[in-house]
Design a protein around this motif. Sequence first.
Motif, PDB file in Angstrom:
ATOM      1  N   ARG A 170      -1.191 -12.773  17.114  1.00  0.00           N
ATOM      2  CA  ARG A 170       0.083 -11.947  17.435  1.00  0.00           C
ATOM      3  C   ARG A 170      -0.241 -10.701  16.885  1.00  0.00           C
ATOM      4  O   ARG A 170       0.484  -9.840  16.864  1.00  0.00           O
ATOM      5  N   GLY A 171      -1.460 -10.348  16.341  1.00  0.00           N
ATOM      6  CA  GLY A 171      -1.730  -9.074  15.733  1.00  0.00           C
ATOM      7  C   GLY A 171      -1.893  -9.092  14.347  1.00  0.00           C
ATOM      8  O   GLY A 171      -1.743  -9.953  13.587  1.00  0.00           O
ATOM      9  N   TYR A 172      -2.046  -7.859  13.894  1.00  0.00           N
ATOM     10  CA  TYR A 172      -2.346  -7.672  12.478  1.00  0.00           C
ATOM     11  C   TYR A 172      -1.471  -6.643  11.944  1.00  0.00           C
ATOM     12  O   TYR A 172      -1.676  -5.499  12.728  1.00  0.00           O
ATOM     13  N   LYS A 173      -1.152  -6.482  10.670  1.00  0.00           N
ATOM     14  CA  LYS A 173      -0.460  -5.321  10.109  1.00  0.00           C
ATOM     15  C   LYS A 173      -1.323  -5.074   8.697  1.00  0.00           C
ATOM     16  O   LYS A 173      -1.466  -5.973   8.009  1.00  0.00           O
ATOM     17  N   ILE A 174      -1.776  -3.947   8.668  1.00  0.00           N
ATOM     18  CA  ILE A 174      -2.590  -3.456   7.775  1.00  0.00           C
ATOM     19  C   ILE A 174      -1.595  -2.606   6.744  1.00  0.00           C
ATOM     20  O   ILE A 174      -1.069  -1.288   7.273  1.00  0.00           O
ATOM     21  N   VAL A 175      -1.577  -2.607   5.508  1.00  0.00           N
ATOM     22  CA  VAL A 175      -0.532  -1.745   4.683  1.00  0.00           C
ATOM     23  C   VAL A 175      -1.642  -1.281   3.724  1.00  0.00           C
ATOM     24  O   VAL A 175      -2.452  -1.808   3.044  1.00  0.00           O
ATOM     25  N   PHE A 176      -1.600   0.099   3.597  1.00  0.00           N
ATOM     26  CA  PHE A 176      -2.442   0.772   2.696  1.00  0.00           C
ATOM     27  C   PHE A 176      -1.884   1.650   2.125  1.00  0.00           C
ATOM     28  O   PHE A 176      -0.611   2.413   2.277  1.00  0.00           O
ATOM     29  N   THR A 177      -2.758   2.447   0.844  1.00  0.00           N
ATOM     30  CA  THR A 177      -2.206   3.540   0.168  1.00  0.00           C
ATOM     31  C   THR A 177      -3.348   4.769   0.257  1.00  0.00           C
ATOM     32  O   THR A 177      -4.290   4.300   0.471  1.00  0.00           O
ATOM     33  N   GLY A 178      -2.837   5.888   0.031  1.00  0.00           N
ATOM     34  CA  GLY A 178      -4.087   6.962  -0.404  1.00  0.00           C
ATOM     35  C   GLY A 178      -4.701   7.314   0.910  1.00  0.00           C
ATOM     36  O   GLY A 178      -4.298   7.109   2.024  1.00  0.00           O
ATOM     37  N   GLY A 179      -5.893   7.921   0.905  1.00  0.00           N
ATOM     38  CA  GLY A 179      -6.709   8.400   1.913  1.00  0.00           C
ATOM     39  C   GLY A 179      -6.825   9.682   2.016  1.00  0.00           C
ATOM     40  O   GLY A 179      -5.714  10.387   1.381  1.00  0.00           O
ATOM     41  N   ASP A 180      -7.483  10.426   2.707  1.00  0.00           N
ATOM     42  CA  ASP A 180      -7.521  11.928   2.872  1.00  0.00           C
ATOM     43  C   ASP A 180      -6.440  12.334   4.030  1.00  0.00           C
ATOM     44  O   ASP A 180      -6.126  11.678   4.790  1.00  0.00           O
ATOM     45  N   ALA A 181      -6.403  13.692   4.107  1.00  0.00           N
ATOM     46  CA  ALA A 181      -5.665  14.303   5.167  1.00  0.00           C
ATOM     47  C   ALA A 181      -6.009  13.855   6.496  1.00  0.00           C
ATOM     48  O   ALA A 181      -5.076  14.014   7.455  1.00  0.00           O
ATOM     49  N   GLU A 182      -6.980  13.642   6.839  1.00  0.00           N
ATOM     50  CA  GLU A 182      -7.471  13.301   8.413  1.00  0.00           C
ATOM     51  C   GLU A 182      -7.339  11.725   8.634  1.00  0.00           C
ATOM     52  O   GLU A 182      -7.344  11.613   9.898  1.00  0.00           O
ATOM     53  N   LEU A 183      -7.043  11.180   7.570  1.00  0.00           N
ATOM     54  CA  LEU A 183      -6.996   9.557   8.056  1.00  0.00           C
ATOM     55  C   LEU A 183      -5.857   9.097   8.981  1.00  0.00           C
ATOM     56  O   LEU A 183      -6.075   8.410   9.707  1.00  0.00           O
ATOM     57  N   TRP A 184      -4.568   9.813   9.017  1.00  0.00           N
ATOM     58  CA  TRP A 184      -3.382   9.693   9.988  1.00  0.00           C
ATOM     59  C   TRP A 184      -3.887   9.935  11.323  1.00  0.00           C
ATOM     60  O   TRP A 184      -3.756   9.258  12.120  1.00  0.00           O
ATOM     61  N   THR A 185      -4.707  10.974  11.575  1.00  0.00           N
ATOM     62  CA  THR A 185      -5.142  11.287  12.757  1.00  0.00           C
ATOM     63  C   THR A 185      -6.327  10.543  13.252  1.00  0.00           C
ATOM     64  O   THR A 185      -6.574  10.137  14.451  1.00  0.00           O
ATOM     65  N   ALA A 186      -6.985  10.064  12.483  1.00  0.00           N
ATOM     66  CA  ALA A 186      -8.376   9.206  12.613  1.00  0.00           C
ATOM     67  C   ALA A 186      -7.665   8.007  13.305  1.00  0.00           C
ATOM     68  O   ALA A 186      -8.720   7.087  13.867  1.00  0.00           O
ATOM     69  N   LEU A 187      -6.629   7.524  12.835  1.00  0.00           N
ATOM     70  CA  LEU A 187      -5.975   6.299  13.455  1.00  0.00           C
ATOM     71  C   LEU A 187      -5.066   6.195  14.697  1.00  0.00           C
ATOM     72  O   LEU A 187      -4.288   5.465  15.043  1.00  0.00           O
ATOM     73  N   SER A 188      -5.506   7.395  15.160  1.00  0.00           N
ATOM     74  CA  SER A 188      -5.163   7.495  16.574  1.00  0.00           C
ATOM     75  C   SER A 188      -4.975   6.287  17.721  1.00  0.00           C
ATOM     76  O   SER A 188      -6.179   5.787  17.442  1.00  0.00           O
ATOM     77  N   GLY A 189      -4.214   6.056  18.374  1.00  0.00           N
ATOM     78  CA  GLY A 189      -4.285   4.991  19.305  1.00  0.00           C
ATOM     79  C   GLY A 189      -3.718   3.506  18.566  1.00  0.00           C
ATOM     80  O   GLY A 189      -3.464   2.613  19.043  1.00  0.00           O
ATOM     81  N   HIS A 190      -3.518   3.702  17.125  1.00  0.00           N
ATOM     82  CA  HIS A 190      -2.680   2.498  16.619  1.00  0.00           C
ATOM     83  C   HIS A 190      -1.245   2.887  16.180  1.00  0.00           C
ATOM     84  O   HIS A 190      -0.947   3.849  16.217  1.00  0.00           O
ATOM     85  N   THR A 191      -0.425   1.830  16.225  1.00  0.00           N
ATOM     86  CA  THR A 191       1.133   1.858  15.878  1.00  0.00           C
ATOM     87  C   THR A 191       1.181   2.068  14.558  1.00  0.00           C
ATOM     88  O   THR A 191       0.329   1.268  13.900  1.00  0.00           O
ATOM     89  N   LYS A 192       1.539   3.358  14.021  1.00  0.00           N
ATOM     90  CA  LYS A 192       1.729   3.728  12.570  1.00  0.00           C
ATOM     91  C   LYS A 192       3.039   3.921  12.174  1.00  0.00           C
ATOM     92  O   LYS A 192       3.963   4.553  13.013  1.00  0.00           O
ATOM     93  N   ASN A 193       3.449   3.496  10.868  1.00  0.00           N
ATOM     94  CA  ASN A 193       4.669   3.832  10.249  1.00  0.00           C
ATOM     95  C   ASN A 193       4.519   3.956   8.895  1.00  0.00           C
ATOM     96  O   ASN A 193       3.256   3.299   8.392  1.00  0.00           O
ATOM     97  N   THR A 194       5.439   4.258   8.108  1.00  0.00           N
ATOM     98  CA  THR A 194       5.769   4.436   6.591  1.00  0.00           C
ATOM     99  C   THR A 194       6.657   3.283   6.204  1.00  0.00           C
ATOM    100  O   THR A 194       7.649   3.191   6.686  1.00  0.00           O
ATOM    101  N   ASP A 195       6.352   2.336   5.299  1.00  0.00           N
ATOM    102  CA  ASP A 195       7.222   1.287   4.707  1.00  0.00           C
ATOM    103  C   ASP A 195       8.283   1.906   3.728  1.00  0.00           C
ATOM    104  O   ASP A 195       8.289   3.317   3.528  1.00  0.00           O
ATOM    105  N   ASP A 196       9.091   1.136   3.381  1.00  0.00           N
ATOM    106  CA  ASP A 196      10.234   1.407   2.495  1.00  0.00           C
ATOM    107  C   ASP A 196       9.600   1.937   1.176  1.00  0.00           C
ATOM    108  O   ASP A 196      10.287   2.300   0.121  1.00  0.00           O
TER     109      ASP A 196
END
Length: 198
Positions: A141-167
Amino acid sequence: FDGFLTGMRFLKLFGSLSGRNQDLVTGHIPELLTFLDMPDAANVRIKNYSKGMTQKIGLAQALIGDPQILILDEPTSGMDPIAKARIKQLFIKLRTEGKTVFLSTHILSDVEDIADRVAIINQGELLAYDRVSSLLAADERGYKIVFTGGDAELWTALSGHTKNTDDRGRMEVTCPDRESKDLALQVILRHGGDIASL
């Protein structure tokens, strides 16, 4: 456990607290201890039991009142493989007698061998509930990866994936399959992210 009591006295006490006939309780204790492979433990004080024996006497305590419903948390913890196999046999026997056993465990082989239905809970959230055979036959049914940190380019590098921020402010990426998950993990780690959960 009351360590100063012998196994026999301990089980008699809890048999009487259950309201069950004392003659039935007394007659059932040797049979129960023999099935749990600890027949000589009846006259030994509980404080002298090993961890595995303590687990077994706790299970005997739960069974001595002949309950219709049992709620058990990691009942085979600390037991050797032979004892675990006997406990599995016991649970299957209880099920055939029409009794209900709620079993909390992280040992998936126990779940497959014993359970009719499974609920998978993560941090208080019910993720799945179904028959074991249905869960095992289900497609990914898919995978959910939860992570912290990373550089400024990380969010852009994950293009094509469903992304959001948790509570809690952690970032989440949802991947539909194993290949996509493996790629996302590589990208997160390469950009300095720290995996909190998968």
